[in-house]
Each structure stands twice: as structure tokens, then as C-alpha cells.
Design a protein around this motif. Structure first.
Motif, PDB file in Angstrom:
ATOM      1  N   SER A   1      31.476  47.380  43.089  1.00 52.16           N
ATOM      2  CA  SER A   1      30.327  46.575  42.661  1.00 52.16           C
ATOM      3  C   SER A   1      30.429  45.133  43.117  1.00 52.16           C
ATOM      4  N   GLY A   2      31.530  44.801  43.793  1.00 49.19           N
ATOM      5  CA  GLY A   2      31.668  43.457  44.353  1.00 49.19           C
ATOM      6  C   GLY A   2      32.479  42.482  43.528  1.00 49.19           C
ATOM      7  N   SER A   3      33.037  42.911  42.423  1.00 48.25           N
ATOM      8  CA  SER A   3      33.900  42.024  41.636  1.00 48.25           C
ATOM      9  C   SER A   3      35.214  41.803  42.373  1.00 48.25           C
ATOM     10  N   THR A   4      35.662  40.564  42.365  1.00 46.83           N
ATOM     11  CA  THR A   4      36.865  40.209  43.126  1.00 46.83           C
ATOM     12  C   THR A   4      37.979  39.705  42.220  1.00 46.83           C
ATOM     13  N   ASN A   5      39.187  39.829  42.754  1.00 45.52           N
ATOM     14  CA  ASN A   5      40.377  39.350  42.062  1.00 45.52           C
ATOM     15  C   ASN A   5      41.330  38.806  43.114  1.00 45.52           C
ATOM     16  N   TYR A   6      41.968  37.672  42.815  1.00 46.44           N
ATOM     17  CA  TYR A   6      42.846  37.031  43.786  1.00 46.44           C
ATOM     18  C   TYR A   6      44.195  36.683  43.163  1.00 46.44           C
ATOM     19  N   ALA A   7      45.220  36.719  43.996  1.00 49.60           N
ATOM     20  CA  ALA A   7      46.502  36.158  43.600  1.00 49.60           C
ATOM     21  C   ALA A   7      46.336  34.649  43.440  1.00 49.60           C
ATOM     22  N   ASP A   8      47.070  34.084  42.497  1.00 50.67           N
ATOM     23  CA  ASP A   8      46.956  32.642  42.253  1.00 50.67           C
ATOM     24  C   ASP A   8      47.263  31.837  43.513  1.00 50.67           C
ATOM     25  N   SER A   9      48.174  32.346  44.327  1.00 51.01           N
ATOM     26  CA  SER A   9      48.623  31.603  45.503  1.00 51.01           C
ATOM     27  C   SER A   9      47.540  31.464  46.577  1.00 51.01           C
ATOM     28  N   VAL A  10      46.491  32.283  46.505  1.00 54.66           N
ATOM     29  CA  VAL A  10      45.452  32.230  47.545  1.00 54.66           C
ATOM     30  C   VAL A  10      44.088  31.827  47.004  1.00 54.66           C
ATOM     31  N   LYS A  11      43.975  31.658  45.695  1.00 57.86           N
ATOM     32  CA  LYS A  11      42.682  31.288  45.109  1.00 57.86           C
ATOM     33  C   LYS A  11      42.169  29.987  45.713  1.00 57.86           C
ATOM     34  N   GLY A  12      40.892  29.993  46.069  1.00 58.61           N
ATOM     35  CA  GLY A  12      40.279  28.809  46.659  1.00 58.61           C
ATOM     36  C   GLY A  12      40.464  28.707  48.153  1.00 58.61           C
ATOM     37  N   ARG A  13      41.329  29.540  48.725  1.00 57.30           N
ATOM     38  CA  ARG A  13      41.576  29.499  50.182  1.00 57.30           C
ATOM     39  C   ARG A  13      41.136  30.789  50.872  1.00 57.30           C
ATOM     40  N   PHE A  14      41.308  31.918  50.197  1.00 55.16           N
ATOM     41  CA  PHE A  14      40.983  33.219  50.773  1.00 55.16           C
ATOM     42  C   PHE A  14      39.743  33.795  50.091  1.00 55.16           C
ATOM     43  N   THR A  15      38.970  34.552  50.858  1.00 52.84           N
ATOM     44  CA  THR A  15      37.790  35.235  50.326  1.00 52.84           C
ATOM     45  C   THR A  15      37.762  36.671  50.822  1.00 52.84           C
ATOM     46  N   ILE A  16      37.696  37.603  49.879  1.00 52.10           N
ATOM     47  CA  ILE A  16      37.566  39.011  50.234  1.00 52.10           C
ATOM     48  C   ILE A  16      36.099  39.410  50.135  1.00 52.10           C
TER      49      ILE A  16
END
Length: 114
Positions: free
Chosen positions: A54-69
Motif C-alpha cells: 500500500s506504499g507505507s515505508t519504514n527506514y533504518a535510523d541511519s538512512v532516514k532523511g537521506r534515502f527514499t524507497i
């Protein structure tokens, strides 16, 4: 036969950007949670980011704000846009498809170095 084929890795300078792609076949792509993981030399494989059907995303803290899936269900492809890359992002990046079973790609090398 399930296939996940990653592409887009390479050598980039610190602060640079790369876009990884993972093309899937042999699965009903739109029903799978897709993810990117990475493994640096001598370290365990770790989660980078996931995206649900459905498009919900989750990121590791180390990449938040820098990476986009993101994902394109029409193309059976998941992407990872990586910006502001750091040397510690150097790793082999793996694509994962997860539902009742889990499938992995072969990985693509990302090296961040000056």
C-alpha cells in the motif's frame, strides 16, 4: 521461478547520490512487501528500508532523511534513491520480497569513497 535483479550500484564520492533498482519476476509483485538490506564487510545484513504493497515505508535510523524507497507495481520494480552518501553506506545492497516466503536478489555493490 522467482528472480530479483538489482542494478545501479557503483563507486560514488561522499555526498553523492545513487539510485538502485530491483526488477522482480515470478511473483505477484503488488502483493509483496519489498525491501532493501545491506551487508558491509565483516558485519551482519541489516535492514535499510521497506515498502508495503500500500506504499507505507519504514527506514533504518541511519538512512532516514537521506534515502527514499519507492515502487512501481506496473513495472514490478522497487527503487532506492540514496542521497548524501557517506563512507559508512558502503556495502552490498540486497533486494528482498517478502510475503509468506522471502526471496533475495544477488546484491549490488555500493562503494562510497573519495
Amino acid at each position: 521461478q522467482v528472480q530479483l535483479v538489482e542494478s545501479g550500484g557503483g563507486l560514488v564520492q561522499p555526498g553523492g547520490s545513487l539510485r538502485l533498482s530491483c526488477a522482480a519476476s515470478g511473483i505477484i509483485f503488488s502483493t509483496y512487501i519489498m525491501g532493501w538490506y545491506r551487508q558491509a564487510p565483516g558485519k551482519q545484513r541489516e535492514l535499510v528500508a521497506t515498502i508495503t504493497n500500500s506504499g507505507s515505508t519504514n527506514y533504518a535510523d541511519s538512512v532516514k532523511g537521506r534515502f527514499t524507497i519507492s515502487r512501481d507495481n506496473a513495472k514490478n520494480t522497487v527503487y532506492l534513491q540514496m542521497n548524501s552518501l557517506k563512507p559508512e553506506d558502503t556495502a552490498v545492497y540486497f533486494c528482498n520480497a517478502n510475503r509468506r516466503a522471502s526471496f533475495w536478489g544477488q546484491g549490488t555493490q555500493v562503494t562510497v569513497s573519495s
